[in-house]
Enzyme design. Structure first.
Site, PDB file in Angstrom:
ATOM      1  CB  SER A 714      32.953 -51.172 -20.613  1.00 58.60           C
ATOM      2  OG  SER A 714      33.757 -50.024 -20.700  1.00 58.60           O
ATOM      3  CE  LYS A 757      35.563 -51.494 -24.585  1.00 60.28           C
ATOM      4  NZ  LYS A 757      34.453 -51.974 -23.738  1.00 60.28           N
TER       5      LYS A 757
END
Length: 818
Positions: A714, A757
């Site tokens: 990511s 996140k």
């Protein structure tokens, strides 16, 4: 025919012979000299011996039964009393021929003939000298033969080795007499008083516990020292056998004595208990019958119980199996076979209870209400298997209690962390000492109902060690609604219906859960809380709980919203509220000390007091960095304890175009860095970067907090942005963060953990987030409350991030690449 009845201590002889006979049990030195001086007759009448061998100097009784032998003995007794005795080769032969006899024998002197009460004839004889048959001259009415002296060799009288050998023989003989229960202790007196070495060897040889053939071999050895050595070997073996027998008998005696003692004590205890009003064992059986009388269970279980109870009544209470059988019956009778609590289907009440106990968690609450609604309509719906997944401290375990309270069901919790033995789930078989049912059955026994809310805590931490069986595989049957209607426990040895139990599993991550097990559960994600939610949780739940636990009244300590927010922002970094609760408890303890000491204190907790009590700030929430340095970009990461932000730092220096990666990166993250760098090289013209600089400048990519391992794809887009900023020396936008996987073709792929996140970004005061276009659907699925104050940019191509994340303005004092 003859039989050896001689006892080591001459006790039999002492009963047979009176004091006036010429019987001499031991040979004196004078007798030995006289015996050695006598000549062996040339012709001897031969008496065959069946079961013994006569040695020179030794006195033995023999029983004669054959007519030939009786005639020979009587005639010889009337004459000079001298005969020759010789052992048969085979004792089973009733009428031996000359070939059936050995050739070496002993001259014997008949001491006395006795007529026994049973009609048999006993002859007492004493050995004189050994002889050897040369030939037989008569077979009827008994054997006669020509004989000659069998010469023997004696060692010198002062030979030390021989003296030591004779001393050893005496010592071993005394030990055998001491340890053997069949030899009287008087025999030791005889051994000690034998002076002649030759007679000692003969005396011991005669009384050795060996067969006739072995004794005949000893008789045929001419050398005295050699014969003494052989006797010593036989004695050693005999002593070892006696010691071994004594050890075995001693052990058996101890075991028998213990059994007798236990039996007597149990009998006495039984008598005392009967006097006091009955045996406790009988009382236990009566109690079991009483419990079983009103028990709700199937006919099969009832039949099993009665059968096992009958078996228990036949058992000895002192037996080891008795306690196992009793334990088994107690488990059977205490299990809630068909005892169910009545569910409360008031949906409004259930919603109210769930809202009271937990702030937020709308999805899980909605799922529980849906379940109640269907159950209310259908009545017999099988309970679903829910799995709550989320970081620590978000309320997964406590949610189980709320569900039980909302349904009016009993609650039971079982921790699976570190479980590594299948028997913990399925139980042990009754054949083992200390056997018990598995923890599923034990927990249901504690719950006292067949339909509790059963929380399987930390299901992701079940050990996959297959040495003692795989417990996660054993859970497959427990958590399968199609199978758990007849769950088999090894201890119960019968099926148990788990279909009405509402199982709720909790986990921090799904990656360590077996796929087959994961397939049986309905996954519900519980993400972390935003600051506003944490403040409400603290006010509604944590503060009242901690004040009560510390014995402090609500009016004595007051927290305002800003104080709680300060604790959240500066002293915790978590998705849940566990750390927040600990810090609140620390502040309350400080106040409690003042209250208990009657010291003046301010009941309203101030921000300055928080800093004084908790110390300097542990975390700085405004972590977004200055954009005055090129090549530093904020990324978003997912961990098992929630979302985090991380920084990608790129530095360039003069060199040969080397790429260095540091920060404890995993293989996938290193590959992402390589992809980003190669893509930047391939599209350097688009970014107005001279391609030659890549050969003359070294690149160093670092991710801070090097002690923490990092991996995953990511951070790919973040690395590309940092590289582009470093090589163009353009500023990065303020308060921007990004996440996304990249490909060599320049595509930006979606990643997981979006909600966690986003929460991490909000905690760090990030304002803009760059995501893959394919992550748009994840944002749309998130509660708008979590998205307040955030702007999202969605990209499909890597090159698009340049326009979104980088400013046209260059950093102060940019590096000139040439």
């Amino acid at each position: 025919m003859s039989e050896n009845n001689f006892d080591f201590g001459n006790t039999i002889l002492s009963n047979i012979i009176d004091d006036e006979t010429e019987f001499i049990p031991l040979l004196s030195s004078e007798d030995e000299q006289q015996m050695n001086a006598e000549d062996v007759p040339e012709i001897l009448s031969i008496l065959p011996l069946r079961n013994t061998v006569l040695f020179p100097g030794v006195v033995i009784p023999i029983t004669v039964s054959r007519d030939k032998s009786i005639k020979l003995v009587k005639e010889a007794y009337k004459e000079n009393r001298i005969i020759g005795v010789i052992a048969q080769k085979e004792a089973s032969i009733e009428d031996p021929t000359a070939d059936d006899l050995n050739r070496i024998g002993t001259v014997a002197y008949i001491i006395k003939i006795l007529q026994m009460p049973d009609g048999s004839t006993t002859v007492i004889i004493q050995g004189k000298k050994r002889f050897e048959i040369t030939d037989f001259i008569q077979t009827e009415p008994y054997y006669k033969a020509n004989v000659k002296t069998f010469e023997s060799t004696k060692p010198l009288s002062k030979e030390k080795k021989f003296d030591a050998l004779i001393s050893s023989l005496k010592d071993l003989s005394l030990q055998i007499i001491k340890f053997s229960p069949n030899i009287p202790s008087d025999a030791a007196f005889a051994i000690k008083n034998i002076e002649s070495p030759a007679f000692l060897v003969n005396f011991i040889s005669s009384n050795l516990n060996i067969d006739v053939k072995e004794k005949q071999k000893l008789l045929e050895v001419s050398d005295l020292a050699e014969r003494a050595n052989l006797v010593l070997v036989y004695q050693s073996k005999e002593l070892q056998i006696i010691e071994l027998k004594n050890q075995i008998q001693s052990k058996v005696k101890v075991e028998v004595d213990k059994q007798q003692r236990d039996y007597l004590l149990n009998q006495q205890l039984k008598t005392i208990q009967e006097e006091l009003g009955g045996s406790p064992n009988e009382q236990e059986i009566i109690e079991l019958k009483a419990k079983a009388k009103d028990k709700k269970w199937s006919d099969l279980i009832k039949e099993t119980f009665e059968k096992e109870l009958t078996k228990l009544q036949r058992m000895n209470p002192a037996a080891a199996e008795y306690s196992i059988q009793l334990n088994y019956l107690e488990v059977l009778v205490e299990l809630p076979w068909e005892d169910y609590t009545i569910d409360n289907f008031d949906l409004n009440r259930a919603q109210k209870i769930l809202d009271q106990d937990h702030f937020g968690l709308e999805k899980i609450k909605e799922r529980i209400i849906e379940y109640l609604a269907v159950l209310k309509l259908k009545k017999d719906m099988k309970s679903p298997i829910l799995c709550l997944v989320g970081p620590p401290g978000v309320g997964k375990t406590s949610l189980g209690k709320s569900i039980a309270r909302a349904l009016d069901r009993n609650y039971i919790r079982m921790s699976l962390g570190g479980l590594r033995d299948e028997a913990e789930i399925r139980g042990h078989r009754k054949t083992y000492i200390g056997a018990m049912p598995g923890r599923i059955i034990q927990s249901l026994k504690k719950a006292k109902s067949g339909n509790p809310v059963f929380v399987l805590d930390e299901i992701d931490k079940v050990s996959n060690n297959n040495y003692n069986g795989d417990p996660s595989s054993a859970l497959l049957e427990v958590l399968d609604p199609e199978q758990n209607i007849d769950f088999y426990d090894n201890f119960l040895e019968t099926g148990y219906d788990l279909s009405k139990v509402m199982f709720i599993a909790t986990a921090n991550t799904l990656s360590t859960i077996q796929p087959a097990l994961l397939d049986r559960m309905e996954i519900i994600d519980i993400s972390g809380y935003i600051v506003e939610e944490k403040i409400e949780i603290a006010k509604q739940h944590l503060l009242p709980k901690q004040l009560a636990e510390h014995g402090v009244k609500k009016s004595q300590v007051i927290f305002n919203k800003k104080v709680i927010e300060k604790i959240i922002d500066e002293y915790t970094r978590e998705s849940g509220v566990r750390g927040l609760e600990k810090n609140i408890a620390k502040v309350i303890r400080n106040k409690a000390k003042s209250i208990a000491s009657n010291e003046p204190y301010e009941k309203n907790v101030s921000e300055s007091e928080v800093a004084k009590i908790l110390g300097i700030s542990h975390f700085q929430r405004d972590k977004s960095i200055s954009n005055n340095v090129a090549g530093v970009v904020t990324g978003l990461a997912w961990t098992a304890v929630g979302g985090e932000i991380l920084y990608i730092e790129v530095s360039i220096s003069k060199g040969k175009g080397n790429l260095t990666l540091t920060g404890n990166l995993g293989d996938v993250m290193k590959e992402s860095a390589t992809l980003a760098f190669e893509y930047l090289k391939a599209h350097s013209k688009t970014l107005n970067i001279d391609s030659l600089v890549f050969d003359n400048w070294n690149v160093h990519i670092h991710v801070p907090e090097g002690a923490t391992p990092k991996d995953g794809p990511s951070a790919g887009i973040t690395m590309f942005t940092a590289l582009a900023s470093a090589f163009t020396q353009r500023k990065v936008k303020q308060k921007i963060a990004m996440t996304g996987e990249i490909t060599l073709r320049g595509k930006v792929l979606p990643v997981g953990g979006i909600k966690e996140k986003i929460l991490a970004a909000k905690r760090s005061k990030i304002k803009e987030i760059i995501l893959s276009e394919e992550n748009r659907k994840d944002i749309e699925d998130i509660n708008p409350v979590y998205l307040e104050g955030l702007t999202f940019s969605y990209i499909s191509e890597m090159i698009e991030v340049i326009d979104v994340a980088l400013l046209d303005e260059k950093v102060k004092n940019p590096i000139i690449l040439a």
